[in-house]
Design a protein around this motif. Sequence first.
Motif, PDB file in Angstrom:
ATOM      1  N   SER A  74     124.046 -56.090  18.007  1.00 43.21           N
ATOM      2  CA  SER A  74     122.602 -56.120  17.798  1.00 43.21           C
ATOM      3  C   SER A  74     122.272 -55.858  16.336  1.00 43.21           C
ATOM      4  O   SER A  74     123.065 -55.288  15.585  1.00 43.21           O
ATOM      5  CB  SER A  74     121.904 -55.089  18.687  1.00 43.21           C
ATOM      6  OG  SER A  74     122.255 -53.777  18.305  1.00 43.21           O
ATOM      7  N   LEU A  75     121.080 -56.273  15.957  1.00 45.50           N
ATOM      8  CA  LEU A  75     120.538 -56.078  14.622  1.00 45.50           C
ATOM      9  C   LEU A  75     119.121 -55.549  14.785  1.00 45.50           C
ATOM     10  O   LEU A  75     118.361 -56.057  15.616  1.00 45.50           O
ATOM     11  CB  LEU A  75     120.519 -57.400  13.844  1.00 45.50           C
ATOM     12  CG  LEU A  75     119.711 -57.447  12.538  1.00 45.50           C
ATOM     13  CD1 LEU A  75     120.375 -56.583  11.473  1.00 45.50           C
ATOM     14  CD2 LEU A  75     119.577 -58.892  12.054  1.00 45.50           C
ATOM     15  N   PHE A  76     118.754 -54.508  14.008  1.00 42.53           N
ATOM     16  CA  PHE A  76     117.389 -54.016  14.122  1.00 42.53           C
ATOM     17  C   PHE A  76     116.766 -53.819  12.741  1.00 42.53           C
ATOM     18  O   PHE A  76     117.456 -53.616  11.743  1.00 42.53           O
ATOM     19  CB  PHE A  76     117.317 -52.715  14.937  1.00 42.53           C
ATOM     20  CG  PHE A  76     117.768 -51.483  14.192  1.00 42.53           C
ATOM     21  CD1 PHE A  76     116.918 -50.815  13.321  1.00 42.53           C
ATOM     22  CD2 PHE A  76     119.035 -50.972  14.388  1.00 42.53           C
ATOM     23  CE1 PHE A  76     117.324 -49.683  12.652  1.00 42.53           C
ATOM     24  CE2 PHE A  76     119.462 -49.840  13.720  1.00 42.53           C
ATOM     25  CZ  PHE A  76     118.598 -49.191  12.846  1.00 42.53           C
ATOM     26  N   PHE A  77     115.433 -53.899  12.718  1.00 41.79           N
ATOM     27  CA  PHE A  77     114.630 -53.605  11.539  1.00 41.79           C
ATOM     28  C   PHE A  77     113.678 -52.473  11.894  1.00 41.79           C
ATOM     29  O   PHE A  77     113.054 -52.485  12.954  1.00 41.79           O
ATOM     30  CB  PHE A  77     113.848 -54.839  11.088  1.00 41.79           C
ATOM     31  CG  PHE A  77     114.717 -55.978  10.655  1.00 41.79           C
ATOM     32  CD1 PHE A  77     115.149 -56.079   9.340  1.00 41.79           C
ATOM     33  CD2 PHE A  77     115.115 -56.940  11.562  1.00 41.79           C
ATOM     34  CE1 PHE A  77     115.962 -57.127   8.951  1.00 41.79           C
ATOM     35  CE2 PHE A  77     115.922 -57.991  11.178  1.00 41.79           C
ATOM     36  CZ  PHE A  77     116.349 -58.086   9.856  1.00 41.79           C
ATOM     37  N   GLN A  88     110.129 -50.371  15.572  1.00 38.85           N
ATOM     38  CA  GLN A  88     111.451 -50.996  15.498  1.00 38.85           C
ATOM     39  C   GLN A  88     111.458 -52.336  16.231  1.00 38.85           C
ATOM     40  O   GLN A  88     110.892 -52.463  17.317  1.00 38.85           O
ATOM     41  CB  GLN A  88     112.482 -50.056  16.117  1.00 38.85           C
ATOM     42  CG  GLN A  88     113.925 -50.422  15.830  1.00 38.85           C
ATOM     43  CD  GLN A  88     114.870 -49.361  16.358  1.00 38.85           C
ATOM     44  OE1 GLN A  88     115.341 -49.452  17.487  1.00 38.85           O
ATOM     45  NE2 GLN A  88     115.128 -48.335  15.564  1.00 38.85           N
ATOM     46  N   VAL A  89     112.102 -53.312  15.606  1.00 37.99           N
ATOM     47  CA  VAL A  89     112.332 -54.614  16.217  1.00 37.99           C
ATOM     48  C   VAL A  89     113.837 -54.807  16.349  1.00 37.99           C
ATOM     49  O   VAL A  89     114.572 -54.635  15.365  1.00 37.99           O
ATOM     50  CB  VAL A  89     111.721 -55.752  15.376  1.00 37.99           C
ATOM     51  CG1 VAL A  89     112.037 -57.112  16.005  1.00 37.99           C
ATOM     52  CG2 VAL A  89     110.211 -55.574  15.230  1.00 37.99           C
ATOM     53  N   LEU A 114     110.616 -54.722  21.071  1.00 40.44           N
ATOM     54  CA  LEU A 114     109.639 -54.126  20.164  1.00 40.44           C
ATOM     55  C   LEU A 114     109.388 -52.707  20.660  1.00 40.44           C
ATOM     56  O   LEU A 114     108.937 -52.502  21.790  1.00 40.44           O
ATOM     57  CB  LEU A 114     108.337 -54.930  20.147  1.00 40.44           C
ATOM     58  CG  LEU A 114     107.203 -54.358  19.285  1.00 40.44           C
ATOM     59  CD1 LEU A 114     107.625 -54.276  17.824  1.00 40.44           C
ATOM     60  CD2 LEU A 114     105.943 -55.203  19.428  1.00 40.44           C
ATOM     61  N   ASP A 115     109.690 -51.697  19.812  1.00 40.20           N
ATOM     62  CA  ASP A 115     109.642 -50.302  20.229  1.00 40.20           C
ATOM     63  C   ASP A 115     108.771 -49.468  19.299  1.00 40.20           C
ATOM     64  O   ASP A 115     108.626 -49.775  18.109  1.00 40.20           O
ATOM     65  CB  ASP A 115     111.050 -49.687  20.223  1.00 40.20           C
ATOM     66  CG  ASP A 115     111.991 -50.389  21.163  1.00 40.20           C
ATOM     67  OD1 ASP A 115     111.589 -50.650  22.303  1.00 40.20           O
ATOM     68  OD2 ASP A 115     113.133 -50.674  20.755  1.00 40.20           O
ATOM     69  N   GLY A 130     111.720 -43.022  22.501  1.00 41.81           N
ATOM     70  CA  GLY A 130     110.655 -44.005  22.418  1.00 41.81           C
ATOM     71  C   GLY A 130     110.664 -44.955  23.596  1.00 41.81           C
ATOM     72  O   GLY A 130     111.461 -44.820  24.526  1.00 41.81           O
ATOM     73  N   ALA A 131     109.757 -45.906  23.552  1.00 46.36           N
ATOM     74  CA  ALA A 131     109.629 -46.893  24.621  1.00 46.36           C
ATOM     75  C   ALA A 131     109.172 -48.207  24.020  1.00 46.36           C
ATOM     76  O   ALA A 131     108.693 -48.259  22.884  1.00 46.36           O
ATOM     77  CB  ALA A 131     108.640 -46.410  25.675  1.00 46.36           C
ATOM     78  N   GLY A 132     109.334 -49.268  24.791  1.00 47.86           N
ATOM     79  CA  GLY A 132     108.926 -50.572  24.282  1.00 47.86           C
ATOM     80  C   GLY A 132     108.998 -51.638  25.346  1.00 47.86           C
ATOM     81  O   GLY A 132     109.200 -51.363  26.537  1.00 47.86           O
TER      82      GLY A 132
END
Length: 236
Positions: A74-77, A88-89, A114-115, A130-132
């Motif tokens: 995975s990759l996140f921003f 966070q995406v 999307l979080d 967190g949640a998303g």
Amino acid sequence: MSFPGYRFLVISVVTLVLTLEVDAVTPTTDRRMTDDLTEDLREELKIKERPYQFGLAPLVNTSSDENKTGIGGSLFFDYDRFKPIAFQVVFGVYWSKFRTIFPGQRLVSFNGDLDILYRPPVGRLHPYIGAGIGVIANSWPTGEPDSSYSLGGYDKRTPTESLDFGSTLAVHVRTGTFVKISQNISLFGDIRITTNSLDMPAIRTTFPSGQTYKETVDYKVGAVSVKLGIVIRVRN
């Protein structure tokens, strides 16, 4: 020269020398104080953090009744201008195999999340919760399906065609922590728990009668994903 005049001259020379000495010492003292700053403090003074970072991680996704445990990445921003709140995406993909539907055949699952996270700093640690919401889309890029199933759009003349195994929106919660290693690098661990249910249209052929009928196959992918990775902080 009279004695009072001589004394005045001596006092003037001494005053001038002391003044020059003080002027000469002051810059040197300032430079010494600057040199005494630690390297980390100088870096913090010179470098300004941007409010985002990105990370890469291997991914393990748990199994379900319909598919086995999968592996991927995975990759996140991450955007954390409003600390301790961060947005966070995440983009991820993993490979698995079916237990049912097409037993033993490969399944490729894509997800985009999307979080919103709460992430307060605790020394070098940045634990978060967190949640998303996420999109899950599954496909099967190669191979020919089981002979008892025929999927719409599949052409046996092009067995490498990607097959759509359905997509869905799913809510999830996640928790984990960042561990700061340096000014630019952190390590992290993440656990995501989600709920999902995907529908796949299929045409079933019964044997030996050869009769066919349409049905919708409902299945789930693994509910828990675990990843360990590295975070890179973006700076000026």
